[in-house]
Scaffold this motif. Structure first.
Motif, PDB file in Angstrom:
ATOM      1  N   THR A  11     -38.389   7.016  -8.707  1.00  0.00           N
ATOM      2  CA  THR A  11     -39.579   6.260  -8.315  1.00  0.00           C
ATOM      3  C   THR A  11     -39.195   5.011  -7.528  1.00  0.00           C
ATOM      4  O   THR A  11     -39.842   4.676  -6.530  1.00  0.00           O
ATOM      5  N   TYR A  12     -38.128   4.318  -7.953  1.00  0.00           N
ATOM      6  CA  TYR A  12     -37.669   3.149  -7.192  1.00  0.00           C
ATOM      7  C   TYR A  12     -37.236   3.557  -5.788  1.00  0.00           C
ATOM      8  O   TYR A  12     -37.543   2.877  -4.804  1.00  0.00           O
ATOM      9  N   VAL A  13     -36.533   4.668  -5.673  1.00  0.00           N
ATOM     10  CA  VAL A  13     -36.079   5.154  -4.365  1.00  0.00           C
ATOM     11  C   VAL A  13     -37.282   5.498  -3.483  1.00  0.00           C
ATOM     12  O   VAL A  13     -37.359   5.074  -2.321  1.00  0.00           O
ATOM     13  N   ASN A  14     -38.220   6.239  -4.027  1.00  0.00           N
ATOM     14  CA  ASN A  14     -39.406   6.626  -3.246  1.00  0.00           C
ATOM     15  C   ASN A  14     -40.183   5.400  -2.775  1.00  0.00           C
ATOM     16  O   ASN A  14     -40.582   5.316  -1.610  1.00  0.00           O
ATOM     17  N   ASN A  15     -40.400   4.452  -3.678  1.00  0.00           N
ATOM     18  CA  ASN A  15     -41.168   3.257  -3.312  1.00  0.00           C
ATOM     19  C   ASN A  15     -40.405   2.357  -2.355  1.00  0.00           C
ATOM     20  O   ASN A  15     -41.015   1.703  -1.499  1.00  0.00           O
ATOM     21  N   LEU A  16     -39.094   2.305  -2.459  1.00  0.00           N
ATOM     22  CA  LEU A  16     -38.296   1.556  -1.491  1.00  0.00           C
ATOM     23  C   LEU A  16     -38.423   2.189  -0.112  1.00  0.00           C
ATOM     24  O   LEU A  16     -38.610   1.475   0.891  1.00  0.00           O
ATOM     25  N   ASN A  17     -38.348   3.502  -0.041  1.00  0.00           N
ATOM     26  CA  ASN A  17     -38.481   4.179   1.256  1.00  0.00           C
ATOM     27  C   ASN A  17     -39.832   3.889   1.898  1.00  0.00           C
ATOM     28  O   ASN A  17     -39.912   3.631   3.107  1.00  0.00           O
ATOM     29  N   ILE A  18     -40.887   3.912   1.116  1.00  0.00           N
ATOM     30  CA  ILE A  18     -42.232   3.615   1.631  1.00  0.00           C
ATOM     31  C   ILE A  18     -42.288   2.175   2.142  1.00  0.00           C
ATOM     32  O   ILE A  18     -42.792   1.904   3.240  1.00  0.00           O
ATOM     33  N   ALA A  19     -41.751   1.240   1.343  1.00  0.00           N
ATOM     34  CA  ALA A  19     -41.772  -0.174   1.753  1.00  0.00           C
ATOM     35  C   ALA A  19     -40.948  -0.391   3.017  1.00  0.00           C
ATOM     36  O   ALA A  19     -41.349  -1.170   3.898  1.00  0.00           O
ATOM     37  N   GLU A  20     -39.815   0.295   3.129  1.00  0.00           N
ATOM     38  CA  GLU A  20     -38.983   0.133   4.335  1.00  0.00           C
ATOM     39  C   GLU A  20     -39.690   0.684   5.572  1.00  0.00           C
ATOM     40  O   GLU A  20     -39.585   0.104   6.654  1.00  0.00           O
ATOM     41  N   GLU A  21     -40.413   1.807   5.411  1.00  0.00           N
ATOM     42  CA  GLU A  21     -41.180   2.354   6.539  1.00  0.00           C
ATOM     43  C   GLU A  21     -42.262   1.376   6.979  1.00  0.00           C
ATOM     44  O   GLU A  21     -42.452   1.125   8.179  1.00  0.00           O
ATOM     45  N   LYS A  22     -42.972   0.815   6.013  1.00  0.00           N
ATOM     46  CA  LYS A  22     -44.015  -0.166   6.340  1.00  0.00           C
ATOM     47  C   LYS A  22     -43.412  -1.418   6.968  1.00  0.00           C
ATOM     48  O   LYS A  22     -43.999  -2.008   7.886  1.00  0.00           O
ATOM     49  N   LEU A  23     -42.222  -1.826   6.483  1.00  0.00           N
ATOM     50  CA  LEU A  23     -41.553  -2.994   7.051  1.00  0.00           C
ATOM     51  C   LEU A  23     -41.166  -2.738   8.508  1.00  0.00           C
ATOM     52  O   LEU A  23     -41.374  -3.595   9.374  1.00  0.00           O
ATOM     53  N   ALA A  24     -40.625  -1.573   8.791  1.00  0.00           N
ATOM     54  CA  ALA A  24     -40.237  -1.246  10.168  1.00  0.00           C
ATOM     55  C   ALA A  24     -41.461  -1.295  11.087  1.00  0.00           C
ATOM     56  O   ALA A  24     -41.377  -1.827  12.208  1.00  0.00           O
ATOM     57  N   GLU A  25     -42.572  -0.771  10.611  1.00  0.00           N
ATOM     58  CA  GLU A  25     -43.806  -0.799  11.401  1.00  0.00           C
ATOM     59  C   GLU A  25     -44.283  -2.242  11.604  1.00  0.00           C
ATOM     60  O   GLU A  25     -44.683  -2.627  12.709  1.00  0.00           O
ATOM     61  N   THR A  29     -44.503  -4.259  15.219  1.00  0.00           N
ATOM     62  CA  THR A  29     -45.775  -4.778  15.746  1.00  0.00           C
ATOM     63  C   THR A  29     -45.884  -6.295  15.598  1.00  0.00           C
ATOM     64  O   THR A  29     -46.955  -6.857  15.821  1.00  0.00           O
ATOM     65  N   ASN A  30     -44.780  -6.916  15.169  1.00  0.00           N
ATOM     66  CA  ASN A  30     -44.732  -8.373  14.985  1.00  0.00           C
ATOM     67  C   ASN A  30     -45.801  -8.858  13.993  1.00  0.00           C
ATOM     68  O   ASN A  30     -46.404  -9.914  14.174  1.00  0.00           O
ATOM     69  N   ASP A  31     -46.021  -8.075  12.953  1.00  0.00           N
ATOM     70  CA  ASP A  31     -46.989  -8.408  11.903  1.00  0.00           C
ATOM     71  C   ASP A  31     -46.252  -9.194  10.810  1.00  0.00           C
ATOM     72  O   ASP A  31     -45.780  -8.625   9.826  1.00  0.00           O
ATOM     73  N   VAL A  32     -46.174 -10.493  11.002  1.00  0.00           N
ATOM     74  CA  VAL A  32     -45.406 -11.348  10.099  1.00  0.00           C
ATOM     75  C   VAL A  32     -46.009 -11.376   8.698  1.00  0.00           C
ATOM     76  O   VAL A  32     -45.284 -11.384   7.702  1.00  0.00           O
TER      77      VAL A  32
END
Length: 179
Positions: A11-25, A29-32
């Motif tokens: 679960t930690y791995v899955n949620n980290l992957n989701i957060a990293e994808e959102k962070l990259a986006e 898009t320069n969404d600070v």
């Protein structure tokens, strides 16, 4: 431990992957605001993944009465008096954590000594304290509730029988090479 590994760690791995994808986006898009908002999810889930990865590597699937050897043993004796004294100090610190967290045997790269450190929740030791983790005891209830119910001291005392001291020694050697 299988449930702990397959469900909780995953679960930690899955949620980290989701957060990293959102962070990259957000970065793209320069969404600070979103970048800042995601930091707690990255810290929690990234810490959960880092902490558990170390946890699994430093445990043995078979009970052993093995003891630390070589440099690790010498440093434990220098910094704690004896292996038993280190175990007692780390066990006491781990049992005393309020709520959830981790008890760590750590290498301090500044003074080159071993120390016992605790972290709340899934805070990753090195990123939050600068100390390099050698061996950790997970004291979240998910680590022990099926076998030990809510008796944390029994779980902490039992974990010493499955420590992979060879891996802990390697982690010490690697930590010394980094400094």
């Amino acid at each position: 431990m299988q449930l702990h590994h397959k469900k909780h760690h995953q679960t930690y791995v899955n949620n980290l992957n989701i957060a990293e994808e959102k962070l990259a986006e957000a970065v793209a898009t320069n969404d600070v605001n979103t970048t800042i908002k995601l930091q707690s999810a990255i810290r929690f889930n990234g810490g959960g993944h880092l902490n558990h990865s170390i946890f699994w590597e430093t445990l043995s699937p078979h009970a052993s009465e093995d003891i630390p050897k070589g440099d690790l043993r010498e440093m434990i004796c220098r910094d704690f008096g004896s292996v038993e004294d280190m175990k007692k100090e780390m066990s006491a610190a781990s049992v005393a954590i309020q709520g959830s967290g981790w008890g760590w045997l750590a290498f301090n790269p500044v003074n080159k000594h071993l120390k016992i450190v605790t972290c709340a929740n899934q805070d990753p030791l090195e990123a939050t304290t600068g100390n390099i983790p050698l061996f950790g005891i997970d004291v979240w209830e998910h680590a022990y509730y099926l076998q030990y119910k809510n008796v944390r001291p029994d779980y902490v005392n039992a974990i010493w029988h499955i420590v992979n001291w060879e891996n802990v020694s390697k982690r010490l050697h690697d930590a010394q090479m980094k400094t």
